[in-house]
Scaffold this motif. Sequence first.
Motif, mmCIF file in Angstrom:
data_model
loop_
_atom_site.group_PDB
_atom_site.id
_atom_site.type_symbol
_atom_site.label_atom_id
_atom_site.label_comp_id
_atom_site.label_asym_id
_atom_site.label_seq_id
_atom_site.Cartn_x
_atom_site.Cartn_y
_atom_site.Cartn_z
ATOM 1 N N ASN A 105 -15.600 -110.349 80.745
ATOM 2 C CA ASN A 105 -15.311 -110.245 79.294
ATOM 3 C C ASN A 105 -14.025 -110.972 78.879
ATOM 4 O OD1 ASN A 105 -17.496 -108.346 79.184
ATOM 5 N ND2 ASN A 105 -16.101 -106.833 80.012
ATOM 6 N N GLY A 106 -13.649 -110.714 77.614
ATOM 7 C CA GLY A 106 -12.352 -111.170 77.113
ATOM 8 C C GLY A 106 -11.345 -110.036 77.249
ATOM 9 N N LEU A 107 -10.087 -110.360 77.115
ATOM 10 C CA LEU A 107 -9.036 -109.358 77.348
ATOM 11 C C LEU A 107 -9.153 -108.163 76.395
ATOM 12 C CD1 LEU A 107 -6.437 -108.240 78.483
ATOM 13 C CD2 LEU A 107 -5.176 -109.997 77.243
ATOM 14 N N THR A 108 -9.345 -108.437 75.108
ATOM 15 C CA THR A 108 -9.378 -107.312 74.158
ATOM 16 C C THR A 108 -10.575 -106.407 74.431
ATOM 17 O OG1 THR A 108 -8.334 -108.779 72.539
ATOM 18 C CG2 THR A 108 -9.202 -106.698 71.714
ATOM 19 N N VAL A 109 -11.697 -107.016 74.767
ATOM 20 C CA VAL A 109 -12.874 -106.197 75.119
ATOM 21 C C VAL A 109 -12.509 -105.280 76.286
ATOM 22 C CG1 VAL A 109 -15.239 -106.253 76.008
ATOM 23 C CG2 VAL A 109 -14.514 -107.962 74.343
ATOM 24 N N ALA A 134 4.252 -105.667 70.144
ATOM 25 C CA ALA A 134 3.037 -105.810 70.952
ATOM 26 C C ALA A 134 2.169 -106.903 70.352
ATOM 27 C CB ALA A 134 2.279 -104.492 70.980
ATOM 28 N N PHE A 135 1.352 -107.512 71.190
ATOM 29 C CA PHE A 135 0.398 -108.506 70.690
ATOM 30 C C PHE A 135 -0.550 -107.792 69.721
ATOM 31 C CE2 PHE A 135 -3.117 -111.478 70.789
ATOM 32 C CZ PHE A 135 -2.450 -112.688 70.786
ATOM 33 N N PRO A 136 -0.817 -108.395 68.552
ATOM 34 C CA PRO A 136 -1.590 -107.672 67.534
ATOM 35 C C PRO A 136 -2.921 -107.129 68.036
ATOM 36 C CG PRO A 136 -1.112 -109.949 66.852
ATOM 37 C CD PRO A 136 -0.348 -109.707 68.095
ATOM 38 N N SER A 137 -3.604 -107.891 68.887
ATOM 39 C CA SER A 137 -4.921 -107.430 69.342
ATOM 40 C C SER A 137 -4.790 -106.103 70.096
ATOM 41 C CB SER A 137 -5.549 -108.493 70.250
ATOM 42 O OG SER A 137 -6.940 -108.456 70.191
ATOM 43 N N ASP A 138 -3.711 -105.949 70.854
ATOM 44 C CA ASP A 138 -3.499 -104.701 71.602
ATOM 45 C C ASP A 138 -3.271 -103.547 70.626
ATOM 46 O OD1 ASP A 138 -3.075 -106.927 73.284
ATOM 47 O OD2 ASP A 138 -1.991 -105.695 74.719
ATOM 48 N N THR A 139 -2.467 -103.827 69.594
ATOM 49 C CA THR A 139 -2.185 -102.779 68.612
ATOM 50 C C THR A 139 -3.468 -102.394 67.876
ATOM 51 O OG1 THR A 139 0.008 -103.715 68.343
ATOM 52 C CG2 THR A 139 -0.699 -102.157 66.662
ATOM 53 N N TRP A 218 -1.277 -101.663 81.926
ATOM 54 C CA TRP A 218 -0.457 -102.858 81.666
ATOM 55 C C TRP A 218 -1.308 -104.005 81.142
ATOM 56 C CZ3 TRP A 218 4.784 -102.916 81.832
ATOM 57 C CH2 TRP A 218 5.398 -101.781 82.403
ATOM 58 N N ASP A 219 -0.809 -104.666 80.092
ATOM 59 C CA ASP A 219 -1.403 -105.908 79.622
ATOM 60 C C ASP A 219 -0.618 -107.037 80.291
ATOM 61 O OD1 ASP A 219 -1.920 -108.310 78.365
ATOM 62 O OD2 ASP A 219 -2.273 -107.404 76.407
ATOM 63 N N LEU A 220 -1.299 -107.754 81.178
ATOM 64 C CA LEU A 220 -0.598 -108.767 81.977
ATOM 65 C C LEU A 220 -0.961 -110.188 81.544
ATOM 66 C CD1 LEU A 220 -0.946 -106.942 85.419
ATOM 67 C CD2 LEU A 220 0.975 -106.899 83.819
ATOM 68 N N ALA A 221 -1.347 -110.348 80.269
ATOM 69 C CA ALA A 221 -1.734 -111.668 79.766
ATOM 70 C C ALA A 221 -0.648 -112.708 80.046
ATOM 71 C CB ALA A 221 -2.010 -111.598 78.266
ATOM 72 N N HIS A 222 0.613 -112.317 79.854
ATOM 73 C CA HIS A 222 1.711 -113.276 80.037
ATOM 74 C C HIS A 222 2.394 -113.110 81.387
ATOM 75 C CE1 HIS A 222 1.873 -115.182 76.034
ATOM 76 N NE2 HIS A 222 1.135 -114.123 75.739
ATOM 77 N N ALA A 223 1.831 -112.259 82.229
ATOM 78 C CA ALA A 223 2.441 -112.000 83.538
ATOM 79 C C ALA A 223 1.626 -112.617 84.671
ATOM 80 C CB ALA A 223 2.580 -110.495 83.754
ATOM 81 N N TRP A 241 -5.729 -108.789 82.066
ATOM 82 C CA TRP A 241 -5.040 -110.034 81.706
ATOM 83 C C TRP A 241 -6.086 -111.086 81.375
ATOM 84 C CZ3 TRP A 241 -5.416 -107.709 86.442
ATOM 85 C CH2 TRP A 241 -6.107 -108.384 87.443
ATOM 86 N N CYS A 242 -5.642 -112.184 80.751
ATOM 87 C CA CYS A 242 -6.593 -113.258 80.478
ATOM 88 C C CYS A 242 -6.364 -114.388 81.479
ATOM 89 C CB CYS A 242 -6.469 -113.740 79.042
ATOM 90 S SG CYS A 242 -4.792 -114.123 78.564
ATOM 91 N N SER A 243 -7.308 -115.304 81.550
ATOM 92 C CA SER A 243 -7.199 -116.360 82.571
ATOM 93 C C SER A 243 -6.902 -117.721 81.962
ATOM 94 C CB SER A 243 -8.487 -116.436 83.389
ATOM 95 O OG SER A 243 -9.572 -116.794 82.556
ATOM 96 N N TYR A 244 -6.736 -117.766 80.632
ATOM 97 C CA TYR A 244 -6.602 -119.098 80.026
ATOM 98 C C TYR A 244 -5.158 -119.533 79.832
ATOM 99 C CZ TYR A 244 -6.853 -115.801 76.085
ATOM 100 O OH TYR A 244 -6.687 -114.727 75.261
ATOM 101 N N LYS A 245 -4.194 -118.669 80.202
ATOM 102 C CA LYS A 245 -2.782 -119.053 80.036
ATOM 103 C C LYS A 245 -2.283 -119.670 81.341
ATOM 104 C CE LYS A 245 -2.111 -115.299 76.739
ATOM 105 N NZ LYS A 245 -1.919 -116.073 75.503
ATOM 106 N N TYR A 246 -1.390 -118.945 82.049
ATOM 107 C CA TYR A 246 -0.818 -119.516 83.270
ATOM 108 C C TYR A 246 -1.872 -119.796 84.340
ATOM 109 C CZ TYR A 246 3.688 -118.205 81.313
ATOM 110 O OH TYR A 246 4.792 -118.100 80.501
HETATM 111 C C1 LIG Z 1 -0.663 -110.060 75.231
HETATM 112 C C2 LIG Z 1 -2.031 -110.433 74.746
HETATM 113 N N1 LIG Z 1 -2.929 -109.450 74.542
HETATM 114 C C3 LIG Z 1 -4.178 -109.751 74.083
HETATM 115 C C4 LIG Z 1 -4.547 -111.045 73.799
HETATM 116 C C5 LIG Z 1 -5.926 -111.303 73.255
HETATM 117 O O1 LIG Z 1 -6.718 -111.961 74.181
HETATM 118 P P1 LIG Z 1 -8.284 -112.192 73.976
HETATM 119 O O2 LIG Z 1 -8.463 -113.095 72.820
HETATM 120 O O3 LIG Z 1 -8.693 -112.858 75.258
HETATM 121 O O4 LIG Z 1 -8.924 -110.876 73.784
HETATM 122 C C6 LIG Z 1 -3.630 -112.086 74.016
HETATM 123 C C7 LIG Z 1 -4.008 -113.488 73.712
HETATM 124 O O5 LIG Z 1 -3.234 -114.402 73.749
HETATM 125 C C8 LIG Z 1 -2.337 -111.757 74.489
HETATM 126 O O6 LIG Z 1 -1.412 -112.704 74.680
#
Ligand SMILES: Cc1ncc(COP(=O)(O)O)c(C=O)c1O
Length: 421
Positions: A105-109, A134-139, A218-223, A241-246
Motif C-alpha cells: 500500500n501507500g503510507l497513509t493507507v 506533523a505531516f498533514p496526512s498523519d494528522t 513511528w512514521d519513518l517516512a523521513h527516517a 514508511w514510504c519508499s519513494y524518498k531516501y
Molecule cells: C511524514 C509523512 N507522512 C505521510 C506521508 C504521506 O505519504 P503517502 O502519500 O505515501 O501516503 C508523507 C509523504 O511525503 C510523509 O512525508
Amino acid sequence: MTTSRLEPIHNEALRLDESDPAPKRDAFELPHNDQGPLAYLTGNSLGPLPKQTRSELATELDDWSRLAVDAHFEATNPWYDAHLALAEPGARLVGARPHEVVWMNGLTVNLHLLLASFWRPEGKRTKILMDAPAFPSDTYAVKSHLRQRGFDPDEHLIVVNSGTEQATTAEAFEAAIKAAGDTLALGLIAGVNFLTGQVHPIARITKALHDVGALAGWDLAHAAGNIELKLHEDQVDFAAWCSYKYLNGGPGGLSGVFIHERHAQNTDRPRFGGWWGNDPSTRFKMHQIPEFHPVPTADAWQLSNPPILALAPLRSALALFDEVGMAKLRARSERLTGWLRKQLPAWVEVMTPADAQGAQLSLGVQQAEDVQKTLQREGVVCDVRKPDIIRAAPAPLYNTYEDAYRLVRALTLANDPGSIA
Ligand SMILES: Cc1ncc(COP(=O)(O)O)c(C=O)c1O
C-alpha cells in the motif's frame, strides 16, 4: 562575498569528493538540464531513478508477456511470494527481523490499518500523542480515527510543542507523556520530522510511552534510508514508511511496515482481514475455509496480492543499500551534511538542531520563493515549504560535496546577486 572567497570552499569540495566519494552516484540516472547535471538535493521528497530499475521493470513486463498467470510461480522472480524476497533487505534497513517487515500500500493507507489495530481506546486510556508539526496526512488519519469512534480530537489528541516550528526536545516528549499518564493509548511520532529535519530519539521516546502503558508507533517516512534504525531492539510496537524518498523506490512507491514480533505473533490482536494476510497454507482453500487465519508475521496486515510493478523497483533500490550498508552510509551522511552546514552563509538560519540532524537541513530564509528561483536558475534542486523554509537533503548514496557547494554558491548569489563574478 566574491568569487575568491568561495573558491577555497569549492576546492575543498572537490578534494572531499576525491577522498569521500558518493558510493553509488553512477548507479543513478540523476536529473539534468541543458547545462548538465542538477545538484539534486531533494531525495527527501522523491529519490532519483536507479539505473537498474529499468531492467527490473522490463523483466516483469517480459514475464507477464511470456507467462501471464504462470508467472506467479515461474517468473524470474516468482510473483506469488515476491513480497517475501523484499522482507530481508527491508529488515536490514530498519533493524528488524524479516518476519516483522512487509511492503504494501501507500503510507497513509498503512497508517490507517495500523491505527485500526493498535489504537484500542479503553476506559480512560484513549489519547493519541503526536509531534509537531506533523505531516498533514498523519494528522488527518489520526483525527479521522478519533472522530470515527466518537472522540473529540481537541480533547483526545495531544500535540507536543504545538504551534511552533522549533525542535522538540526529548524532555518535552517525556513531560507530555508523563502528564498524559494512563489516559495515553498511543504515540504516533515521526522518526525524523519532515519540516525541521530533526531526528527524534526513538528508543528513548518508545520507553517513555511504554512506561505509562502506551504503545509506540513511528512514521519513518523521513527516517528510512536516512538514519540507522533498530526497531526490534528499541521495542517499537509498529512503524511505517514510504519508499519513494531516501529509498528511491519510485513515485508513489510501496510503503514499508514494521510490526514487532510480539504483536505479529499475537493473532488475537484485531486487524482487517484479506487473503494475502491469511496463513499461506490455507490461502487457496478459498471458499472451503471462510474464516480468516492470520499468518503470525507482519504479512498478516497485507490485504491484497502484491503489486508486482511496484515491488520491482524496490529490488534494485534496496540492493544499493545492501551493497553499501546503512552504517557506512549514515557515517558519510554525517560528514556530508555536517560539511554543508558549516559552509552555509551566516544569514541562513538552520532550523535543524546540529545534535539531531539527518541528511536534511531545513533552512529558514526570508522570501524563500525568490531564493528558490535563484536556486533553480543555478541548477540546484531543493524544495520550499511556505512561507520561509527551504529543505536541502544531500543523500549520501549519490550526492557529492560539489552538489552541496553549488547550494552554498546559489544561496550566496540569492542574497547578493552582484557578489559572484
Ligand atoms: C511524514 C509523512 N507522512 C505521510 C506521508 C504521506 O505519504 P503517502 O502519500 O505515501 O501516503 C508523507 C509523504 O511525503 C510523509 O512525508
